[in-house]
Design an enzyme around this catalytic site. Structure first.
Site, short mmCIF file in Angstrom:
data_model
loop_
_atom_site.label_atom_id
_atom_site.label_comp_id
_atom_site.label_asym_id
_atom_site.label_seq_id
_atom_site.Cartn_x
_atom_site.Cartn_y
_atom_site.Cartn_z
N HIS A 45 0.87 -1.18 0.00
CA HIS A 45 0.00 0.00 0.00
C HIS A 45 0.90 1.23 0.00
CE1 HIS A 45 -3.75 2.15 1.88
NE2 HIS A 45 -3.06 2.97 1.09
N HIS A 52 6.49 4.06 3.82
CA HIS A 52 6.87 2.64 3.89
C HIS A 52 7.03 2.13 2.46
CE1 HIS A 52 2.49 2.76 3.95
NE2 HIS A 52 2.44 2.95 5.26
N GLU A 72 -2.81 -1.73 -2.91
CA GLU A 72 -3.87 -0.97 -2.25
C GLU A 72 -3.57 0.52 -2.36
OE1 GLU A 72 -4.83 -4.12 1.38
OE2 GLU A 72 -3.73 -2.26 1.79
N THR A 102 -3.34 4.84 9.00
CA THR A 102 -3.65 3.52 8.46
C THR A 102 -5.10 3.53 8.00
OG1 THR A 102 -3.58 1.13 8.90
CG2 THR A 102 -4.37 2.55 10.68
N HIS A 192 -7.40 -6.32 7.98
CA HIS A 192 -7.16 -5.28 8.97
C HIS A 192 -7.30 -5.86 10.39
CE1 HIS A 192 -6.27 -0.99 9.57
NE2 HIS A 192 -6.77 -1.22 10.78
N ASP A 193 -6.16 -5.96 11.04
CA ASP A 193 -6.05 -6.44 12.43
C ASP A 193 -6.37 -7.93 12.59
OD1 ASP A 193 -5.19 -4.00 13.23
OD2 ASP A 193 -7.05 -3.40 14.23
#
Length: 240
Positions: A45, A52, A72, A102, A192-193
């Site tokens: 992403h 990053h 993404e 995020t 996600h998580d």
């Protein structure tokens, strides 16, 4: 039942690399190793500030990987031009503004229907599978089908939070949403998580799940277990 695919998000590996301004760890090598250890795909992403993953990483991995690359991002003009050039296997659209730390919400596909309709057509015209990040709102999922996307990605933070608080029934809205999306002809991804504690229950209860994208938790686990063992443990959660 088809095997649920594990796409490993390497943003946090890129973040470590960027902290020293050198190519250590080597993102391309980590991606290749992740695949050798059992990853079915790689996710990146790239954000506008490239804190990053960098745009250059997308081009590098597209040419060096033999598995699906999922890119993404927010559909800015710059992002869309990159997708058209790179032609990854999948492009997942997220509604994050550039300053977001995020991903923290799914698309309101009713409010953004005509915006997304044009973007999805543009992505698909490049030969790329399109996915839209959504929550468990059934109206939004139905609108996603009307927009013409190939898949949705269910945003799973609420499930992860509730599961950690001792509520395994928090998976129920995701199971309903996945079944509904499948009835509409949409593929279903999730992310996600998701982690080693909550993934097996999610995979067991949510029907028609094609792919999960996991990064932060997986990289954290790899600090303790090593990358190979970590990927194998995540794959076991999906298989069981």
């Amino acid at each position: 039942m088809s095997e649920i695919q594990l796409s490993v998000n390497l943003n946090k590996v890129a973040l470590i690399r960027n902290s020293r301004g050198r190519n250590l760890p080597d993102l391309e090598k980590v991606a290749q190793d992740a695949v050798a250890f059992g990853a079915d795909g790689i996710t990146l992403h790239p954000r506008p500030d490239e804190r990053h993953a960098k745009k250059a990483d997308i081009y590098t991995l597209k040419h060096s990987l033999q598995v699906e690359l999922n890119v993404e991002g927010y559909p800015s003009e710059e992002f869309l031009r990159m997708i058209e050039k790179v032609k990854p296997a999948q492009c997942t659209l997220v509604p994050d503004p550039p300053e977001a730390l995020t991903s923290n919400a799914g698309w309101d596909t009713l409010k953004n229907k005509y915006l997304l309709l044009d973007i999805i057509q543009r992505i698909q015209s490049a030969g790329v599978r399109a996915s839209i990040f959504v929550e468990t709102n059934l109206d939004h999922i139905e609108a996603a089908r009307e927009i013409g996307t190939d898949r949705i990605e269910l945003y799973t933070e609420a499930y992860a939070t509730e599961y950690a608080n001792g509520n395994p029934d928090a998976v129920a809205p995701y199971a309903r949403s996945a079944a509904f999306a499948h009835e509409l002809g949409l593929g279903v991804n999730a992310g996600h998580d998701l982690n080693l504690d909550n993934l097996a229950h999610f995979a067991k209860e949510v029907p028609n799940l094609a792919e999960v994208s996991i990064g932060h938790a997986l990289v954290c686990d790899a600090l303790y277990y090593g990358l190979e063992t970590t990927i194998k443990r995540y794959k076991e959660c999906l298989a069981n």
